[in-house]
Each structure stands twice: as structure tokens, then as C-alpha cells.
Design an enzyme around this catalytic site. Structure first.
Site, PDB file in Angstrom:
ATOM      1  N   ASP A  19       1.383  -3.363   0.487  1.00  0.00           N
ATOM      2  CA  ASP A  19       1.944  -2.108   0.993  1.00  0.00           C
ATOM      3  C   ASP A  19       0.849  -1.165   1.471  1.00  0.00           C
ATOM      4  OD1 ASP A  19       4.276  -3.181   0.027  1.00  0.00           O
ATOM      5  OD2 ASP A  19       4.735  -1.521  -1.327  1.00  0.00           O
TER       6      ASP A  19
ATOM      7  N   HIS B 150      -1.695  -3.495  -2.778  1.00  0.00           N
ATOM      8  CA  HIS B 150      -1.926  -2.527  -1.698  1.00  0.00           C
ATOM      9  C   HIS B 150      -3.244  -2.896  -1.016  1.00  0.00           C
ATOM     10  CE1 HIS B 150       0.732  -0.568  -4.593  1.00  0.00           C
ATOM     11  NE2 HIS B 150       1.212   0.127  -3.570  1.00  0.00           N
TER      12      HIS B 150
END
Length: 234
Positions: free
Chosen positions: A45, A185
Site C-alpha cells: 500500500d 507498505h
């Protein structure tokens, strides 16, 4: 007792059925996979970000591993080459809203606009396609309607919190099961390091790294059926 993980693909237009766990614990359930094979989906993400996403792509290519990237729309233009590279190298590209706006704290119309703006940017760059949605923080506004599946996760090592590659890798390895969807991430160097360590370790254990869409297909769930594939957290 360690729980087994189901595919976390939520029906479009439904609010999220569950909150993300506060610890790196996979969700309830079990899923069928082809005999003798173990599949797992790495997801990233908040990217793309130059200096970390490109290094991650290098590492995944070297290891012949696929992943799914949920992109923030306002970062696409400045990193268009990285997005094109993701597509060319076989990774799945998804939508993480335009500005990382929480979709459970805004009007449904505003939530849809956040998603559609990113979708338009991806369609313009990549000439169409379907970009599955991961809502920031895993939640959406009640009444918001989306045309694509919503994707959550079942292993969350909280990489944004520790920023420690060893801790993040260990948290994943302690919880991962066949069919896990792992949340990371790609904006943190430590998360890139952890991801590549995890790939190396799990490949030695016989795992294959696939996209979220491929994970569905390998379990006999088509993208269309995925829109009706309901599951919750343990």
C-alpha cells in the site's frame, strides 16, 4: 493455536465486514489449493515511491515473484514509469484512493470520487483494466458503491510502526499460511528489506508468490464470483 487464512475479497458495494487485527494474526477459515502447492499474496500500500518501489520491483523480478500494489492516485503521475513497469512485469495494480482519504469518515459521494479519480489516472496510463480497491484502514462509508472487489488482508506485521526489517519479517513468518494475503507498505526501505527476506524464506519452503487475483483463480474463484465471495475475520 494458529488460525488458517481465507481469501479476503469483499463483495463490491458492501461495507467492510471486519476491522484489521491489531496484531499480526491471520483470519479464520480454510481454503482449498491444488495438491502439493502453497500460494501467498504479497500486497503493498501507499506507493509508488521512487527509491523504494523500484528497489522492490528489482528484487521481485530477480526472485520471479508477483505482488499486488495498491496505489495512491496523487503519486502516479510523478512515478508513471514505475506503474508501467509493475504492469509489464506481471504485477496486479490496485486502487488505494487519490489522497489516502479514510473512506469511512466522508460522505459516500466523496468516497466514490476519491476512488474514481485514481481509477481514471490508472486507466489513462495503462489503457484500461480493472483496478481492485483496498480502502485506507480497511473501511468504507456506508452506502458507498464501488464497481470492483474490495481487498483486505489477513497478515499485518504493522511495518509502518516498527520500521524494523527483522521484526517485520519475523512477524510475517510466524503467521503466514497458504492463501495468506500479507499487508506491507512499499514506501519504507525496511519494508522492502523485510518483503524480500520473506520471499527468500518462503520460496525455500515451497511457496509461490502470486497476485491477489491469481490467488482467487487458484482457489477456483473467478473475479466475477469474487464479488460475491463473502468472508470475515476470526
Amino acid at each position: 493455536m494458529r488460525k488458517k487464512c481465507l481469501l479476503i475479497i469483499l463483495l463490491m458495494a458492501l461495507p467492510a465486514l471486519c476491522l484489521a487485527k491489531s496484531e499480526a494474526v491471520p483470519a479464520e477459515g480454510g481454503a482449498r489449493i491444488p495438491a502439493g502447492e502453497k500460494y501467498v499474496a504479497l500486497t503493498f500500500d501507499d506507493g509508488p515511491r521512487r527509491g523504494t518501489t523500484d528497489r522492490l520491483l528489482d528484487g521481485l523480478k530477480e526472485r520471479k515473484a508477483s505482488a499486488t500494489f495498491f496505489l495512491i492516485g496523487q503519486q502516479i503521475e510523478a512515478n508513471a514509469d514505475l506503474v508501467v513497469r509493475m504492469a509489464e512485469e506481471g504485477h496486479q495494480i490496485g486502487n488505494h484512493t487519490w489522497s489516502h482519504q479514510r473512506l469511512d469518515g466522508v460522505a459516500p459521494e466523496a468516497a466514490v470520487q476519491e476512488v474514481e479519480r485514481t481509477e481514471a489516472a490508472l486507466e489513462a496510463l495503462l489503457s484500461g483494466g480493472e483496478y481492485w480497491l483496498r480502502p485506507p484502514y480497511g473501511q468504507v462509508a456506508e452506502g458507498a458503491v464501488f464497481r470492483v472487489p474490495l481487498v483486505k488482508w489477513c497478515v499485518d506485521p504493522r511495518d509502518w510502526e516498527s520500521r524494523d526489517a527483522e521484526k517485520v519479517a519475523q512477524a510475517i513468518l510466524e503467521c503466514v499460511e497458504p492463501n495468506s494475503i500479507i499487508l506491507l507498505h512499499d514506501i519504507y526501505p525496511t519494508s522492502v528489506d523485510a518483503a524480500l527476506r520473506v520471499v527468500d524464506q518462503l520460496q525455500e519452503e515451497g511457496y509461490w508468490f502470486v497476485t491477489v487475483e491469481e490467488l482467487l483463480w487458484l482457489n477456483g474463484v473467478t473475479p466475477e464470483a469474487g464479488r460475491m465471495y463473502r468472508t470475515g475475520w476470526g
